[in-house]
Design a protein around this motif. Structure first.
Motif, PDB file in Angstrom:
ATOM      1  N   GLN A  16       6.998   2.670  -3.441  1.00  0.00           N
ATOM      2  CA  GLN A  16       7.894   2.872  -4.594  1.00  0.00           C
ATOM      3  C   GLN A  16       8.287   1.566  -5.271  1.00  0.00           C
ATOM      4  OE1 GLN A  16      11.154   5.449  -3.468  1.00  0.00           O
ATOM      5  NE2 GLN A  16      10.184   7.189  -4.451  1.00  0.00           N
ATOM      6  N   THR A  17       8.361   0.497  -4.487  1.00  0.00           N
ATOM      7  CA  THR A  17       8.721  -0.795  -5.069  1.00  0.00           C
ATOM      8  C   THR A  17       7.606  -1.349  -5.966  1.00  0.00           C
ATOM      9  OG1 THR A  17       7.903  -1.798  -3.033  1.00  0.00           O
ATOM     10  CG2 THR A  17      10.303  -1.506  -3.231  1.00  0.00           C
ATOM     11  N   HIS A  18       6.394  -0.804  -5.817  1.00  0.00           N
ATOM     12  CA  HIS A  18       5.252  -1.249  -6.620  1.00  0.00           C
ATOM     13  C   HIS A  18       4.617  -0.076  -7.377  1.00  0.00           C
ATOM     14  CE1 HIS A  18       5.629  -4.390  -3.520  1.00  0.00           C
ATOM     15  NE2 HIS A  18       5.242  -5.194  -4.488  1.00  0.00           N
ATOM     16  N   CYS A  19       5.429   0.914  -7.729  1.00  0.00           N
ATOM     17  CA  CYS A  19       4.940   2.104  -8.436  1.00  0.00           C
ATOM     18  C   CYS A  19       4.285   1.705  -9.761  1.00  0.00           C
ATOM     19  CB  CYS A  19       6.110   3.056  -8.686  1.00  0.00           C
ATOM     20  SG  CYS A  19       5.672   4.472  -9.718  1.00  0.00           S
ATOM     21  N   LEU A  20       3.115   2.293 -10.018  1.00  0.00           N
ATOM     22  CA  LEU A  20       2.361   1.976 -11.238  1.00  0.00           C
ATOM     23  C   LEU A  20       2.533   3.020 -12.331  1.00  0.00           C
ATOM     24  CD1 LEU A  20      -0.951   0.855  -9.494  1.00  0.00           C
ATOM     25  CD2 LEU A  20       0.679  -0.640 -10.663  1.00  0.00           C
ATOM     26  N   CYS A  21       3.281   4.079 -12.044  1.00  0.00           N
ATOM     27  CA  CYS A  21       3.380   5.196 -12.999  1.00  0.00           C
ATOM     28  C   CYS A  21       3.810   4.784 -14.419  1.00  0.00           C
ATOM     29  CB  CYS A  21       4.283   6.288 -12.444  1.00  0.00           C
ATOM     30  SG  CYS A  21       3.509   7.133 -11.033  1.00  0.00           S
ATOM     31  N   PRO A  22       4.757   3.837 -14.579  1.00  0.00           N
ATOM     32  CA  PRO A  22       5.135   3.464 -15.941  1.00  0.00           C
ATOM     33  C   PRO A  22       3.975   2.864 -16.754  1.00  0.00           C
ATOM     34  CG  PRO A  22       6.772   2.671 -14.371  1.00  0.00           C
ATOM     35  CD  PRO A  22       5.603   3.176 -13.570  1.00  0.00           C
ATOM     36  N   LEU A  23       2.947   2.356 -16.066  1.00  0.00           N
ATOM     37  CA  LEU A  23       1.811   1.744 -16.758  1.00  0.00           C
ATOM     38  C   LEU A  23       0.656   2.719 -17.000  1.00  0.00           C
ATOM     39  CD1 LEU A  23       1.626  -1.619 -14.759  1.00  0.00           C
ATOM     40  CD2 LEU A  23       2.517  -1.287 -17.079  1.00  0.00           C
ATOM     41  N   ILE A  24       0.726   3.889 -16.347  1.00  0.00           N
ATOM     42  CA  ILE A  24      -0.390   4.843 -16.462  1.00  0.00           C
ATOM     43  C   ILE A  24      -0.305   5.559 -17.805  1.00  0.00           C
ATOM     44  CG2 ILE A  24      -1.444   6.925 -15.483  1.00  0.00           C
ATOM     45  CD1 ILE A  24      -0.425   5.945 -12.726  1.00  0.00           C
ATOM     46  N   PRO A  25      -1.383   5.484 -18.613  1.00  0.00           N
ATOM     47  CA  PRO A  25      -1.342   6.119 -19.933  1.00  0.00           C
ATOM     48  C   PRO A  25      -1.537   7.627 -19.836  1.00  0.00           C
ATOM     49  CG  PRO A  25      -3.507   5.174 -19.576  1.00  0.00           C
ATOM     50  CD  PRO A  25      -2.681   4.839 -18.355  1.00  0.00           C
ATOM     51  N   ASN A  26      -1.538   8.268 -20.979  1.00  0.00           N
ATOM     52  CA  ASN A  26      -1.722   9.707 -21.068  1.00  0.00           C
ATOM     53  C   ASN A  26      -2.775   9.918 -22.160  1.00  0.00           C
ATOM     54  OD1 ASN A  26      -1.324  12.430 -20.859  1.00  0.00           O
ATOM     55  ND2 ASN A  26       0.580  12.459 -22.028  1.00  0.00           N
ATOM     56  N   LEU A  27      -4.058   9.781 -21.793  1.00  0.00           N
ATOM     57  CA  LEU A  27      -5.123   9.719 -22.793  1.00  0.00           C
ATOM     58  C   LEU A  27      -5.929  11.008 -22.863  1.00  0.00           C
ATOM     59  CD1 LEU A  27      -6.545   6.151 -21.971  1.00  0.00           C
ATOM     60  CD2 LEU A  27      -4.894   6.759 -23.749  1.00  0.00           C
ATOM     61  N   ASP A  28      -6.249  11.391 -24.089  1.00  0.00           N
ATOM     62  CA  ASP A  28      -7.141  12.537 -24.304  1.00  0.00           C
ATOM     63  C   ASP A  28      -8.568  12.027 -24.432  1.00  0.00           C
ATOM     64  OD1 ASP A  28      -5.237  14.649 -24.365  1.00  0.00           O
ATOM     65  OD2 ASP A  28      -4.602  13.949 -26.343  1.00  0.00           O
ATOM     66  N   SER A  29      -9.525  12.824 -23.965  1.00  0.00           N
ATOM     67  CA  SER A  29     -10.929  12.474 -24.142  1.00  0.00           C
ATOM     68  C   SER A  29     -11.729  13.742 -24.399  1.00  0.00           C
ATOM     69  CB  SER A  29     -11.477  11.752 -22.900  1.00  0.00           C
ATOM     70  OG  SER A  29     -11.395  12.598 -21.770  1.00  0.00           O
ATOM     71  N   ARG A  30     -12.774  13.590 -25.192  1.00  0.00           N
ATOM     72  CA  ARG A  30     -13.681  14.706 -25.458  1.00  0.00           C
ATOM     73  C   ARG A  30     -14.506  14.984 -24.186  1.00  0.00           C
ATOM     74  NH1 ARG A  30     -18.290  14.298 -30.119  1.00  0.00           N
ATOM     75  NH2 ARG A  30     -19.322  16.253 -29.616  1.00  0.00           N
ATOM     76  N   THR A  31     -14.809  13.919 -23.471  1.00  0.00           N
ATOM     77  CA  THR A  31     -15.565  13.989 -22.220  1.00  0.00           C
ATOM     78  C   THR A  31     -14.641  14.471 -21.106  1.00  0.00           C
ATOM     79  OG1 THR A  31     -16.758  12.021 -22.975  1.00  0.00           O
ATOM     80  CG2 THR A  31     -16.973  12.598 -20.637  1.00  0.00           C
ATOM     81  N   ARG A  32     -15.156  15.340 -20.244  1.00  0.00           N
ATOM     82  CA  ARG A  32     -14.410  15.710 -19.036  1.00  0.00           C
ATOM     83  C   ARG A  32     -14.918  14.836 -17.897  1.00  0.00           C
ATOM     84  NH1 ARG A  32     -10.886  18.859 -16.964  1.00  0.00           N
ATOM     85  NH2 ARG A  32     -11.039  19.768 -14.896  1.00  0.00           N
TER      86      ARG A  32
END
Length: 198
Positions: free
Chosen positions: A13-29
């Motif tokens: 938790q002291t090194h959580c990366l969630c704030p840096l994780i984007p929320n990206l859409d892609s045409r490719t699955r």
């Protein structure tokens, strides 16, 4: 005593990366097939990729009983992102191309090959590959050769080619922070000794 983990990114938790994780859409699955030995690895980049892409799925295993269902996604054509003599270099989509289901094995090269061996359906998929010349930012693992990339880097490169001019660079932000954090934890002297220029 073990440190409290973030349930989402699996980092302390002291090194959580969630704030840096984007929320990206892609045409490719993107379908990530992760070898079980990678799950608790400190540098689990496949998980970062799966969390940052809305159209991605991460499945952990060595043998995948539900592979036929995973590979037959309506509206997508499955391709295995893995080198091979018959692998086709990725190219940008034309306007009316059916998007790809990009299947990405995640593990060491040896374990990825074993996954293909144990899952004939996977090995039988048409292969695609990245154009040579990619330089990894992964400064903590010994690359088996030039152009060897971490899983998240390979996915970013693949999507940048397929969906140009869209940018998937934000997916590398948590990865860079992960690397910086690991270097800071080991100390500059240890990093230089083990991973610095030879």
């Amino acid at each position: 005593m073990s440190r409290i983990q973030c349930a989402r990114c699996l980092r302390p938790q002291t090194h959580c990366l969630c704030p840096l994780i984007p929320n990206l859409d892609s045409r490719t699955r993107v379908l990530l097939l992760q070898h079980p030995s990678e799950v608790n690895h400190a540098l689990n980049t496949a998980r970062l990729a799966a969390l940052g892409l809305n159209n991605a799925e991460l499945v952990v295993g060595e043998v995948f009983d539900d592979l036929p269902a995973l590979l037959n996604q309506p509206g997508y054509q499955a391709r295995l992102l893995f080198p091979g003599e018959d692998a086709q270099p990725l190219q940008a989509y034309a306007a009316n191309d059916q998007p790809l289901l990009l299947v990405v094995p995640d593990g060491t090269w040896r374990k990825a090959r074993k996954m293909l061996h144990l899952n004939p359906l996977l090995a039988a998929l048409p292969r695609v590959t990245l154009v040579d010349g990619g330089v990894s930012r992964y400064r903590l693992r010994k690359a088996p050769g030039p152009g060897a990339l971490s899983t998240v880097e390979a996915i970013v490169q693949a999507l940048q080619v397929l969906e140009a001019p869209a940018s998937f660079e934000p997916l590398l932000r948590p990865f860079e922070a992960l690397i910086e954090g690991q270097i800071a934890a080991m100390g500059e002297a240890t990093y230089q000794k083990n991973h610095g220029p030879k």
